[in-house]
Design an enzyme around this catalytic site. Structure first.
Site, mmCIF file in Angstrom:
data_model
loop_
_atom_site.group_PDB
_atom_site.id
_atom_site.type_symbol
_atom_site.label_atom_id
_atom_site.label_comp_id
_atom_site.label_asym_id
_atom_site.label_seq_id
_atom_site.Cartn_x
_atom_site.Cartn_y
_atom_site.Cartn_z
ATOM 1 N N THR A 7 -8.523 3.970 -12.424
ATOM 2 C CA THR A 7 -8.618 2.639 -11.803
ATOM 3 C C THR A 7 -10.053 2.152 -11.800
ATOM 4 O O THR A 7 -10.986 2.949 -11.722
ATOM 5 C CB THR A 7 -8.082 2.651 -10.359
ATOM 6 O OG1 THR A 7 -8.111 1.323 -9.847
ATOM 7 C CG2 THR A 7 -8.913 3.534 -9.440
ATOM 8 N N LYS A 8 -10.187 0.839 -11.860
ATOM 9 C CA LYS A 8 -11.501 0.207 -11.705
ATOM 10 C C LYS A 8 -11.627 -0.362 -10.291
ATOM 11 O O LYS A 8 -12.645 -0.946 -9.937
ATOM 12 C CB LYS A 8 -11.637 -0.942 -12.718
ATOM 13 C CG LYS A 8 -11.991 -0.474 -14.108
ATOM 14 C CD LYS A 8 -13.478 -0.148 -14.159
ATOM 15 C CE LYS A 8 -13.946 0.291 -15.516
ATOM 16 N NZ LYS A 8 -15.353 0.735 -15.480
ATOM 17 N N GLN A 10 -12.246 -0.152 -6.610
ATOM 18 C CA GLN A 10 -12.930 0.774 -5.692
ATOM 19 C C GLN A 10 -12.147 0.979 -4.395
ATOM 20 O O GLN A 10 -12.212 2.035 -3.774
ATOM 21 C CB GLN A 10 -14.352 0.272 -5.366
ATOM 22 C CG GLN A 10 -15.283 0.244 -6.577
ATOM 23 C CD GLN A 10 -15.329 1.573 -7.327
ATOM 24 O OE1 GLN A 10 -15.595 2.621 -6.728
ATOM 25 N NE2 GLN A 10 -15.056 1.559 -8.620
ATOM 26 N N ASP A 68 -0.247 1.330 -10.364
ATOM 27 C CA ASP A 68 -0.041 -0.105 -10.493
ATOM 28 C C ASP A 68 0.699 -0.562 -9.252
ATOM 29 O O ASP A 68 1.698 0.036 -8.839
ATOM 30 C CB ASP A 68 0.722 -0.477 -11.762
ATOM 31 C CG ASP A 68 0.427 -1.923 -12.147
ATOM 32 O OD1 ASP A 68 -0.747 -2.244 -12.401
ATOM 33 O OD2 ASP A 68 1.361 -2.750 -12.166
ATOM 34 N N SER A 69 0.172 -1.593 -8.645
ATOM 35 C CA SER A 69 0.714 -1.996 -7.355
ATOM 36 C C SER A 69 0.638 -3.504 -7.213
ATOM 37 O O SER A 69 0.024 -4.179 -8.034
ATOM 38 C CB SER A 69 -0.060 -1.297 -6.230
ATOM 39 O OG SER A 69 -1.443 -1.243 -6.527
ATOM 40 N N PHE A 149 -8.848 -3.829 1.145
ATOM 41 C CA PHE A 149 -9.158 -4.639 -0.037
ATOM 42 C C PHE A 149 -7.964 -5.540 -0.343
ATOM 43 O O PHE A 149 -6.935 -5.491 0.360
ATOM 44 C CB PHE A 149 -9.486 -3.736 -1.242
ATOM 45 C CG PHE A 149 -8.306 -2.915 -1.716
ATOM 46 C CD1 PHE A 149 -7.967 -1.719 -1.104
ATOM 47 C CD2 PHE A 149 -7.515 -3.351 -2.787
ATOM 48 C CE1 PHE A 149 -6.881 -0.966 -1.533
ATOM 49 C CE2 PHE A 149 -6.425 -2.603 -3.235
ATOM 50 C CZ PHE A 149 -6.112 -1.411 -2.599
ATOM 51 N N TYR A 151 -5.073 -7.890 -0.667
ATOM 52 C CA TYR A 151 -4.330 -8.759 0.252
ATOM 53 C C TYR A 151 -4.285 -8.206 1.685
ATOM 54 O O TYR A 151 -3.584 -8.758 2.531
ATOM 55 C CB TYR A 151 -2.894 -8.948 -0.267
ATOM 56 C CG TYR A 151 -2.807 -9.670 -1.607
ATOM 57 C CD1 TYR A 151 -2.685 -11.056 -1.671
ATOM 58 C CD2 TYR A 151 -2.845 -8.968 -2.808
ATOM 59 C CE1 TYR A 151 -2.603 -11.716 -2.888
ATOM 60 C CE2 TYR A 151 -2.766 -9.622 -4.045
ATOM 61 C CZ TYR A 151 -2.648 -10.994 -4.067
ATOM 62 O OH TYR A 151 -2.561 -11.653 -5.288
ATOM 63 N N ASP A 152 -5.020 -7.133 1.964
ATOM 64 C CA ASP A 152 -4.972 -6.511 3.303
ATOM 65 C C ASP A 152 -5.255 -7.493 4.451
ATOM 66 O O ASP A 152 -4.597 -7.406 5.496
ATOM 67 C CB ASP A 152 -5.949 -5.330 3.393
ATOM 68 C CG ASP A 152 -5.434 -4.094 2.663
ATOM 69 O OD1 ASP A 152 -4.240 -4.064 2.312
ATOM 70 O OD2 ASP A 152 -6.221 -3.160 2.454
ATOM 71 N N ARG A 177 0.922 3.183 -1.069
ATOM 72 C CA ARG A 177 0.195 4.141 -1.910
ATOM 73 C C ARG A 177 0.345 5.565 -1.372
ATOM 74 O O ARG A 177 0.536 6.508 -2.133
ATOM 75 C CB ARG A 177 -1.280 3.725 -1.959
ATOM 76 C CG ARG A 177 -2.171 4.551 -2.879
ATOM 77 C CD ARG A 177 -3.451 3.798 -3.229
ATOM 78 N NE ARG A 177 -3.141 2.596 -3.979
ATOM 79 C CZ ARG A 177 -3.184 1.357 -3.461
ATOM 80 N NH1 ARG A 177 -3.560 1.157 -2.203
ATOM 81 N NH2 ARG A 177 -2.841 0.313 -4.181
HETATM 82 P P1 ITT Z 1 -6.773 -1.191 -11.650
HETATM 83 O O1 ITT Z 1 -5.803 -1.817 -12.627
HETATM 84 O O2 ITT Z 1 -8.118 -0.938 -12.234
HETATM 85 O O3 ITT Z 1 -6.197 0.004 -10.955
HETATM 86 P P2 ITT Z 1 -6.284 -3.599 -10.110
HETATM 87 O O4 ITT Z 1 -6.841 -4.107 -8.819
HETATM 88 O O5 ITT Z 1 -6.298 -4.534 -11.288
HETATM 89 O O6 ITT Z 1 -7.066 -2.257 -10.468
HETATM 90 P P3 ITT Z 1 -3.392 -3.628 -10.167
HETATM 91 O O7 ITT Z 1 -3.315 -4.174 -11.540
HETATM 92 O O8 ITT Z 1 -2.462 -2.524 -9.782
HETATM 93 O O9 ITT Z 1 -4.847 -3.060 -9.856
HETATM 94 O O10 ITT Z 1 -3.238 -4.846 -9.169
HETATM 95 C C1 ITT Z 1 -2.941 -4.619 -7.831
HETATM 96 C C2 ITT Z 1 -3.074 -5.923 -7.067
HETATM 97 O O11 ITT Z 1 -2.398 -5.783 -5.820
HETATM 98 C C3 ITT Z 1 -4.519 -6.264 -6.741
HETATM 99 O O12 ITT Z 1 -4.673 -7.644 -6.585
HETATM 100 C C4 ITT Z 1 -4.709 -5.551 -5.411
HETATM 101 O O13 ITT Z 1 -5.705 -6.181 -4.652
HETATM 102 C C5 ITT Z 1 -3.333 -5.710 -4.774
HETATM 103 N N1 ITT Z 1 -3.044 -4.514 -3.963
HETATM 104 C C6 ITT Z 1 -2.513 -3.331 -4.373
HETATM 105 N N2 ITT Z 1 -2.482 -2.443 -3.380
HETATM 106 C C7 ITT Z 1 -3.023 -3.059 -2.316
HETATM 107 C C8 ITT Z 1 -3.303 -2.667 -1.018
HETATM 108 O O14 ITT Z 1 -3.086 -1.427 -0.598
HETATM 109 N N3 ITT Z 1 -3.855 -3.562 -0.189
HETATM 110 C C9 ITT Z 1 -4.121 -4.815 -0.594
HETATM 111 N N4 ITT Z 1 -3.923 -5.276 -1.822
HETATM 112 C C10 ITT Z 1 -3.373 -4.400 -2.693
#
Ligand code: ITT
Length: 193
Positions: A7-8, A10, A68-69, A149, A151-152, A177
């Site tokens: 992941t990128k 942080q 992926d989330s 981070f 949408y928290d 997660r």
């Molecule tokens: P990587 O692909 O490098 O892992 P990313 O931020 O692009 O980083 P995703 O493609 O999985 O990761 O996108 C996830 C989105 O959902 C991103 O906008 C996150 O901020 C949000 N997200 C995922 N989990 C979250 C959490 O626990 N709290 C708040 N926002 C979350």
């Protein structure tokens, strides 16, 4: 046993490090010379988590874990879903939240239900282990809290607290997660056989 977290983001990485403290695994970040992950061309959280994990594991020759989330909002028919990171034009956390709040302007509290989803994929030499987690809640009308981070700040949990009002430990007790991580741990030893 070491795994690279593909992941990128942080924010994700910090949560993984905390989760790993209660496990026999050590999670390490991707090296800085890898500037970008491949484009997320999949149609599902699983497809995209696999793209990330496979790319990093194949590049470095050690096991990797991809996350992926995203957020599914009922009043928006499940959007932004797999496009959560790319929802606003800039893709910045604050702009993504502002766009979501704006799109839900007319929607009253009882109809603002939403959930975070997370798919984790651990990958090594063709072996794949996957798991899923979900966190139910609703979208607030305003930002609150400065932790976490994404949408928290606008996600309200069953306790009434916004996720960004919780510290990492509290969030990890309930998050999508951490649920996926606990499930992944059961099968993870198979990756190292
Ligand atoms: P990587 O692909 O490098 O892992 P990313 O931020 O692009 O980083 P995703 O493609 O999985 O990761 O996108 C996830 C989105 O959902 C991103 O906008 C996150 O901020 C949000 N997200 C995922 N989990 C979250 C959490 O626990 N709290 C708040 N926002 C979350």
């Amino acid at each position: 046993m070491k795994l690279v977290v593909a992941t990128k983001n942080q924010g994700k990485l910090k949560e993984f490090k905390q989760l790993a403290e209660e496990s026999p695994y050590k999670f390490i970040p991707i090296p800085e010379y890898i500037e970008d992950l491949p484009p997320e061309t999949g149609n599902t959280f699983y497809d995209n988590a696999l793209i990330k994990a496979k790319f990093i594991s194949d590049s470095l020759g050690i096991p990797a874990i991809g996350d992926d989330s995203g957020l599914e909002v009922d009043a928006l028919n499940g959007d932004p879903g797999i496009f959560s990171a790319r929802y606003s034009e800039t893709g910045l956390d604050k702009d993504n939240c502002l766009k979501l709040l704006s799109n839900l302007k007319e929607i009253q509290a009882p109809l603002r239900s939403a959930r975070f989803k997370c798919c984790l994929v651990a990958y090594f030499e063709g072996k794949i282990i996957k798991s899923y987690g979900t966190l139910e809640g609703k979208i607030a009308e305003n930002f609150k809290g400065s932790n976490g981070f994404g949408y928290d700040p606008i996600f309200v949990t069953a306790s009434g607290l916004h996720l960004a009002e919780m510290d990492k430990k509290e969030k990890n007790k309930i998050s999508h997660r951490s649920e996926a991580f606990r499930l992944l741990l059961k099968d993870l030893p198979q990756l190292f056989i």
